[in-house]
Design an enzyme around this catalytic site. Structure first.
Site, short mmCIF file in Angstrom:
data_model
loop_
_atom_site.label_atom_id
_atom_site.label_comp_id
_atom_site.label_asym_id
_atom_site.label_seq_id
_atom_site.Cartn_x
_atom_site.Cartn_y
_atom_site.Cartn_z
N CYS A 253 -2.97 -0.16 7.30
CA CYS A 253 -2.18 1.08 7.26
C CYS A 253 -2.53 2.04 8.38
CB CYS A 253 -2.35 1.75 5.90
SG CYS A 253 -1.58 0.80 4.56
N CYS B 111 -6.22 2.31 4.98
CA CYS B 111 -7.08 1.16 5.25
C CYS B 111 -7.17 0.85 6.74
CB CYS B 111 -6.59 -0.06 4.48
SG CYS B 111 -4.97 -0.69 4.99
N GLU C 251 0.83 4.05 1.76
CA GLU C 251 1.28 4.55 3.07
C GLU C 251 2.43 3.70 3.61
OE1 GLU C 251 -3.23 5.15 2.71
OE2 GLU C 251 -1.82 3.54 2.29
N HIS D 171 0.84 -1.19 0.00
CA HIS D 171 0.00 0.00 0.00
C HIS D 171 0.88 1.24 0.00
CE1 HIS D 171 -3.99 -1.85 1.65
NE2 HIS D 171 -3.47 -2.56 0.68
#
Length: 149
Positions: A88, A78, A54, A52
Site C-alpha cells: 500500500c 503496509c 488503502e 487492504h
C-alpha cells in the site's frame, strides 16, 4: 473543516466494518481532498479477502482527484505484502497524495511494516498520531490477545 484527529477517528470507526481475521489487521482508510472533502473510503477485506483498506479507497477515485489529498489510515500503510505484488505504501506513493496520517505503526506481528519510511522516501508527508493507537488496538483486539472490544 474537520481536523486530522477527527478524520482519523472516522477512519478508525470505519475499520469496525471489517470482519476480524487472525491473518490480517482490521483497517479503515479515508481519502480527503485538500479542500477537506471526502473523496473515498475503504476498509480491509471489504471487496475481497486480501484487499487492504488503502487499496479499497484508492480504487474508488481517479488520479485527477488526488492532487494534494490526504489519506487517513487507522494503521500504517503496509511496506511489505505477501498477498499482492505491490504494498500500500508504494500504491500511495505512486499517486498525487501528498500526506498520510495514521494512528499506529504496523506491529511486526504479521509483517515487518516500514510503510512510513517508504512514503517519506517518496516525498510524502507522514503524520503519526500515536494518541489514537489504543482505539486501533481495540478494533484489533483479536490479534493482540485482548478480548475487550
Amino acid at each position: 473543516m474537520k481536523t486530522d484527529e477527527e478524520w482519523l477517528r472516522t477512519a478508525i470507526e470505519h475499520s469496525r466494518h471489517c470482519l476480524p481475521s487472525y491473518a490480517a489487521y482490521s483497517v479503515g482508510a479515508i481519502i480527503v481532498s485538500s479542500a477537506g472533502v471526502e473523496l473515498a473510503r475503504g476498509y480491509s477485506r471489504e471487496t475481497e479477502a486480501t484487499a487492504h483498506a488503502e487499496e479499497a479507497a484508492l480504487a474508488r477515485v481517479t488520479l485527477n482527484d488526488l492532487a494534494d489529498a490526504t489519506l487517513y489510515s487507522s494503521l500504517e500503510p503496509c511496506g511489505v505484502r505477501t498477498s499482492r505484488p505491490v504494498p500500500c505504501a508504494r500504491l500511495i506513493a505512486e499517486t498525487a497524495i501528498g500526506r498520510v496520517v495514521f494512528a499506529m505503526r504496523e506491529p511486526p506481528t504479521l509483517a515487518p511494516g516500514g510503510g512510513a519510511g517508504m512514503l517519506r522516501a517518496a516525498g510524502v508527508e507522514v503524520v503519526e498520531m500515536n494518541e489514537l493507537s489504543d482505539a486501533v488496538r481495540a478494533v484489533n483486539a483479536h490479534l493482540f490477545g485482548d478480548v475487550r472490544r
